[in-house]
Structure formats: C-alpha cells, structure tokens
Motif scaffolding. Structure first.
Motif: not given
Length: 414
Positions: A190-197, A207-208
């Motif tokens: 979740s943190k990486q999805v928000i962070k982007g990149g 996650i899905m």
C-alpha cells in the motif's frame, strides 16, 4: 462552455497547464520540503498553479482553501471520472504509468459521480458502519498491545516502524477477514502504491491478487467481515467492483491512518503541553487529532479531478479534460482563511484532511477509533514516554501525495 467569464493567462498571471513555469511535484526537492514548493507556487500564481506530476504529466495544483472546496463540492464541473482526461485520451499518459494507480479509472465509487457513485458508496458506507459496530476497538486493543509487547522490554522503540507503520493494517486484516500474516505485506505494498515509482504497478497487482483470493473465499464461506458484507450488500456489486472496493478501502484507510497516527504521536512528544494535557485529562485526543489534521493532513495532495468544461478557477484558464490535484495541506495553510497558524483550531472541523463533498472519506470513524484507542494504550503502558532525540532531528520524506515521518525514536521506563 461554462457560464463563467474566461480570463486569459496573462490577465490571470497563470500560464496554461504544463507550461514552462510548471514545477515538479516529485523528485529530490519535493521529497524534502514540499511546503517550500507550495509557498513559491502560491506567491507566483496565487490559488491555482501549473505543476508536473510523475513522468512530467501536466496538472493544475489547487492551493487555495476556497478553490479546493469549489472543486470538491461540484462534481458536475470537476468530475472524478478520468476517462474524460485529455492527456490520457490523447495518448500522452500510458495506462502503465505509475500515476494511473492514483488517478486512473476503476470500477469503484471514487471513480464515479452521480447515481453510480451513490450506489457503490452506499455499499461501502453500510459495510464500514457494520464493521465499526462489531468490536473494532477490541481488535485495535489486541494489536496495539501485541505491537507494544514486542518492544517494551527494550525500554526504547521507533514509534513509526514499531507501531504506527503496521498497526492500522493489522486491524484491517481482522476487519477484512484476512490472515494476520498478510498484514505486513499489504502495508508495504500500500505504501509503495501511494509513493509511486517503477514498482507501484507490481505492488498493486500483489494487493489485487490477495484481495481477489479473499473475495472468492468469502463468496464461498461468508463471515462477519467487510468483504462478506460487500458481497452480500443489496446493491449487487459484481466481482470486479467488490475487489476494487476492497483495494480502495484497504490502501486509503491504512495509508492515511498510519500517517496520521505517526503525526499525532509526533505532536504529543515534541510539544510537552499536549502530552501533559492528555495525561491530566485537560485535553482530549480528538483535539490533538484535529490539530494534526489542520497542520499535517495524512494526504497532502489528493488525486484527482477532471474539468468537464472550459472554466476559470482561481484566475487560471482550466480547459475541458484538464487534470486537477487538490492541495489539502496547502489549502489548510491558505493565508486567506488562516493568516496565523499559531491560532488554536480547537473545535474547528472545517479542515480539508478528509476531503469534502460527495467523495468525503467514509472511513473517518474507524481511523479515529484506531488512533484514539492505540494512543491511549501506548501512554498507559509506557510511563515517562519521551522523545529520544531532539525534535529538530526528526525528518520526513514526501512523495507527490503525502509526507511521511521517517522515524520517531522514544525512550520509556520499563
């Protein structure tokens, strides 16, 4: 054409979106002190400014409080449906762009307006309300104590890594009907999805995958959990809608609550008057949370809205299909409505931290319960809790969408 009178870029002091004056909301400078960027943009452009998002994608950043409220409260002018986004329709933004994890269309209530939004939002609201009434504070108490048990004998801890970072997701695993062991994996993704990149897409797929398996399992063996409630809701969500709403609530609830929890603990430990007020009972935790939501919203920038017609916003000529991102932190600090940020905001809940309008965050009650319950337990179990470093040594790292506290080292009596 909107019935407002359009003014040109020269009259507004505002260039077209993505022009040469556009500032990047990502990269080294944005990661260290986005407030400097907001201030510079406000000084040059006013309440709306042209910016570049990850991949140099063009957008308008809404900096003014009133302008943010206008966008959030008017879905007929500013839609959440990214299928009308000009740069995406014209091929300037690829479907595989990390930015699409935040602004791309999905079959969930955030991507819809009007009746489709009401149908899907109703299912989410009803399911969250049912979960909030099923002993959620018992789950919070269990996991807060479990987190504290892991470090209490050491007499020191990092309240970001050891407490705030994972606690909300552990509670969500119980609310969702997931195995506890999934908590850390989902929190990191979740943190990486928000962070982007570059890794955002892979983390979203992880996650899905987990949530797709959960939905299939709960359809066969329903229980008293959020996933089962969505499946059984009278709105008749299909499989894709169910999994996407599980994703939506999981990512937003964990990310915003973990960030807000860390900031509440930071305020309590860096300003002794807040801690003494809580311990003495002169202050409530809700007052502390309110202060943080004004000063450091868990999402600094909210994605995204799309203009449904040519119009003027804050003196800028926004074109049909333009992307706008909402500066929640900038709006909360707008000098036009808050000229002195030292003035108390106690009792004033008109901040932008939970968004506003039809898409206002539906999970506020659960987030508030996690923060208030866990902080009370922490202060009760860790007597003489104190910061282990000078406040000036605390650092944060920002992405386009949020600014997260890096660590919060503390000491306490064993």
């Amino acid at each position: 054409m909107n019935d407002e009178t359009l003014t040109g870029p020269e009259a507004a002091g505002c260039p077209v979106t993505g022009g040469t004056d556009a500032v990047r909301l990502y990269g080294p400078e944005a990661a260290t002190d986005p407030h400097v960027i907001y201030g510079r943009l406000r000084e040059k452009h006013g309440s709306v400014a042209p910016v570049l998002l990850e991949g140099d994608v063009r957008a308008w950043l809404v900096l003014g409080y009133r302008e943010n409220r206008r966008v959030l409260d008017n879905p007929l002018q500013f839609s959440r449906d990214s299928r009308i986004w000009t740069d995406f329709r014209d091929g300037r933004v690829e479907a595989a762009s990390p930015l699409m994890q935040m602004v791309g269309w999905r079959p969930d209530c955030v991507s819809q307006d009007g009746e489709p939004h009401r149908r899907l939002r109703g299912a989410v609201n009803d399911s969250l309300y049912a979960m909030a009434g099923r002993g959620i504070r018992r789950h919070i108490t269990h996991f807060a104590n479990k987190q504290i048990d892991a470090f209490i004998d050491a007499g020191r801890a990092d309240l970001v890594a050891d407490f705030a970072e994972y606690l909300p997701m552990l509670v969500l695993t119980r609310v969702y009907g997931l195995a506890e062991r999934e908590g850390r994996t989902l929190a990191e993704s979740s943190k990486q999805v928000i962070k982007g990149g570059a890794d955002a897409l892979a983390h979203n797929e992880r996650i899905m995958g987990i949530l797709g398996e959960l939905a299939a399992r709960k359809r066969a063996e329903p229980g008293a959990d959020f996933a089962s409630s969505l499946i059984e809701h009278g709105s008749g969500l299909d499989e894709e809608e169910i999994v996407n709403h599980l994703r939506l609530v999981l990512i937003t609830a964990h990310t915003t609550t973990s960030n807000l929890l860390a900031r509440v603990l930071q305020l309590v430990l860096t300003e002794t008057s807040w801690l003494s007020g809580l311990v003495s009972g002169q202050l409530s935790l809700s007052a502390v949370v309110e202060k943080v939501m004004w000063d450091s919203p868990p999402l600094a920038v909210l994605p995204g809205r799309f203009a449904t017609a040519d119009l003027e916003l804050g003196g800028c000529p926004v074109k049909e299909g333009d992307l706008l991102v909402l500066g929640l932190t900038a709006g909360n600090h707008d000098p036009a409505i808050r000229p002195d940020t030292a003035v108390s905001v106690q009792g004033n809940a008109s901040h932008l931290a939970f968004s506003a309008g039809p898409h206002e965050c539906p999970g506020q009650g659960i987030g508030q319960a996690i923060i208030e319950t866990s902080v009370n337990i922490l202060l009760h179990r860790l007597p003489k809790l104190r910061l282990a470093v000078p406040p000036s040594e605390l650092t944060s790292t920002a992405s386009t969408w949020e600014s997260r506290l890096d660590s919060l080292p503390v000491e306490f009596a064993v």
